[in-house]
Design a protein around this motif. Sequence first.
Motif, PDB file in Angstrom:
ATOM      1  N   LEU B  28       0.019  -0.364   0.093  1.00 34.80           N
ATOM      2  CA  LEU B  28      -0.131   0.153   0.112  1.00 34.80           C
ATOM      3  C   LEU B  28       0.788   1.422   0.112  1.00 34.80           C
ATOM      4  O   LEU B  28       1.631   1.598   0.571  1.00 34.80           O
ATOM      5  N   PRO B  29       0.466   2.499  -0.507  1.00 33.28           N
ATOM      6  CA  PRO B  29       1.251   3.838  -0.512  1.00 33.28           C
ATOM      7  C   PRO B  29       1.584   4.614   0.610  1.00 33.28           C
ATOM      8  O   PRO B  29       0.152   3.753   1.856  1.00 33.28           O
ATOM      9  N   GLY B  30       2.436   4.575   0.668  1.00 29.01           N
ATOM     10  CA  GLY B  30       3.064   5.901   2.043  1.00 29.01           C
ATOM     11  C   GLY B  30       3.125   4.645   3.532  1.00 29.01           C
ATOM     12  O   GLY B  30       2.911   5.516   4.238  1.00 29.01           O
ATOM     13  N   ARG B  31       3.353   3.471   3.622  1.00 27.92           N
ATOM     14  CA  ARG B  31       3.721   3.003   4.448  1.00 27.92           C
ATOM     15  C   ARG B  31       5.486   2.157   4.756  1.00 27.92           C
ATOM     16  O   ARG B  31       6.172   2.130   2.672  1.00 27.92           O
ATOM     17  N   ILE B  32       5.685   1.822   5.249  1.00 32.58           N
ATOM     18  CA  ILE B  32       7.089   1.112   5.611  1.00 32.58           C
ATOM     19  C   ILE B  32       6.436  -0.455   5.560  1.00 32.58           C
ATOM     20  O   ILE B  32       5.848  -0.800   6.839  1.00 32.58           O
ATOM     21  N   TYR B  33       7.317  -0.657   4.718  1.00 31.47           N
ATOM     22  CA  TYR B  33       7.292  -2.641   5.019  1.00 31.47           C
ATOM     23  C   TYR B  33       8.883  -3.243   4.936  1.00 31.47           C
ATOM     24  O   TYR B  33       9.884  -2.892   4.246  1.00 31.47           O
ATOM     25  N   THR B 188       5.602   8.876   0.647  1.00 30.13           N
ATOM     26  CA  THR B 188       7.067   7.824  -0.198  1.00 30.13           C
ATOM     27  C   THR B 188       6.652   6.099   1.052  1.00 30.13           C
ATOM     28  O   THR B 188       6.544   6.377   1.967  1.00 30.13           O
ATOM     29  N   THR B 189       6.272   5.174  -0.147  1.00 32.16           N
ATOM     30  CA  THR B 189       6.805   3.772   0.582  1.00 32.16           C
ATOM     31  C   THR B 189       8.182   3.220   0.086  1.00 32.16           C
ATOM     32  O   THR B 189       8.974   3.671  -0.613  1.00 32.16           O
ATOM     33  N   VAL B 190       7.669   2.423   1.458  1.00 33.56           N
ATOM     34  CA  VAL B 190       9.454   2.128   1.735  1.00 33.56           C
ATOM     35  C   VAL B 190       8.931   1.350   1.738  1.00 33.56           C
ATOM     36  O   VAL B 190       8.604   0.226   2.702  1.00 33.56           O
ATOM     37  N   VAL B 191      10.191   0.203   1.302  1.00 33.36           N
ATOM     38  CA  VAL B 191      10.595  -1.014   1.440  1.00 33.36           C
ATOM     39  C   VAL B 191      12.148  -1.454   2.012  1.00 33.36           C
ATOM     40  O   VAL B 191      12.591  -1.134   0.371  1.00 33.36           O
ATOM     41  N   VAL B 192      12.348  -2.140   3.641  1.00 29.64           N
ATOM     42  CA  VAL B 192      13.149  -2.448   3.516  1.00 29.64           C
ATOM     43  C   VAL B 192      13.735  -3.512   3.719  1.00 29.64           C
ATOM     44  O   VAL B 192      13.095  -4.620   4.636  1.00 29.64           O
ATOM     45  N   GLY B 204       9.788  -0.357  12.669  1.00 25.28           N
ATOM     46  CA  GLY B 204       7.881  -1.366  12.650  1.00 25.28           C
ATOM     47  C   GLY B 204       7.376  -1.472  11.127  1.00 25.28           C
ATOM     48  O   GLY B 204       8.369  -1.707  10.110  1.00 25.28           O
ATOM     49  N   GLY B 205       6.373  -0.575  10.805  1.00 26.09           N
ATOM     50  CA  GLY B 205       5.938  -1.040  10.070  1.00 26.09           C
ATOM     51  C   GLY B 205       5.501  -2.893   8.827  1.00 26.09           C
ATOM     52  O   GLY B 205       5.880  -3.760  10.569  1.00 26.09           O
TER      53      GLY B 205
END
Lengths: 228, 225
Positions: B28-33, B188-192, B204-205
């Motif tokens: 989903l947009p605007g979240r941290i994964y 911003t969507t973030v995937v780490v 988190g996230g």
Amino acid sequence: MNSFGEILRTAFSLILSGDRDVFEAVWTSISVASCSTIFATLMGVPIGLLVGLSQFSLKRVAITLLNTLTAVPTVVIGLVIYGFISRQGPFGGMELLFTTKAIIIGETVLAVPIVIGYTLSAVKGADVRVIPTALTLGASRVQGLVQLTREVRFGIMAAVIAGFSRVISEVGVAMMLGGNVRGFTRTMTTAIALETSKGEFAFGIALGIILMAVALVINFALNLVQKS
Amino acid sequence: MTPRYRLTGVTKYYGDKIALELESLTILPGRIYVLTGDNGSGKSTLLSILAFLSRPERGEIEFDGKLVEWKNAELQLLRRQVTLLHQSPYLFTGTVFGNVAYGLKLRGQKDEALKQRVAEALALVRLAGFETRNVRQLSGGEARRVALARALALQPVVLLFDEPLANLDQISAEVVDEIITTLPSQGTTVVVATHDPQQAGRLGGDTIRLADNKLDRLPTGHCME
């Protein structure tokens, strides 16, 4: 017979006096070598990049063929092209034989495999992350390739210098295709061959000194590029 | 809400080996994964697919509700919205300014506006004033921060990180952590992808866990479908 010292003195005086025949040969050599190097670069660099970056089943065969072509004797290249542009050849009507254009064609064919080979080495040595980095920053495939070329620019400069070095010092192609016509297609190397056979050692030495000076400058430039 | 990504039946091979196999994944947009998994579980492969650098052999991907057809022109536009920060990022030869400005110049930025964006990005990573430095003079941590600034300057819709804290000094790690956590607030969507469980906890996230190159089943509340 003149002593070697006298011959040297005569050679230097030919250079310092700006002897017409000497400098016509120098000018022909440099202009023909420059043109053929430019053409070889325009053809060889893109081919080198394409082959270097592509994966295809005959890649090894292609590279082996390329390496073989860099070792073909210049007189053989001259002979093959002679066959094409002589009166009996398919391009005889273009009247290219014994012109500087013919030498440029021959020397381009001579230099292309060298430029491709050096470019291939440059691409092989490039960091594999260059193109993906460029792409993820928004570059198109072509822009990614341009960036890669920038990253390996010193390797490509070495390719150009190596190509020039090869053609400025060759005699086979220039002799076969140029005919060594005075004031027209006589290069430094063909002039040295001719004048020495006539016993005009001073003239040959004068050109030899200039050719050595050119070779020195080229090697110096290549060293600088390699250090960079 | 339109998902940022919807992956369906995605499979990626390297040779004969399956590098990644996903039945379904929604981001989903605007979240941290946080993407976790052992070495070789497919984390980098997934990031590469999400960055549109690598095309899966099977499956479909939707980005902002539109099916990705993997054509060159389309891909360039997509890549201009998604930036991947590699585990060992590559800096182009030249200066810090040249690197941070690279993507901006591709997008037509120039002159004062360009300089301003570069300066802002460098300030975010606490490297203000580093513009004229040659990248060869940078420490490892500084180089990673310049790579981050280069990505931040583009203000992408999605920012992907592959092991952002690996081998980083403490200051650089703090800078990276701090920036990652503030990105979603800017939309911003973030995937780490990370091995570090502490980082995963700090960020988190939602968690995307890969095991044996597949998506591991997780309790409800996470991002899988």
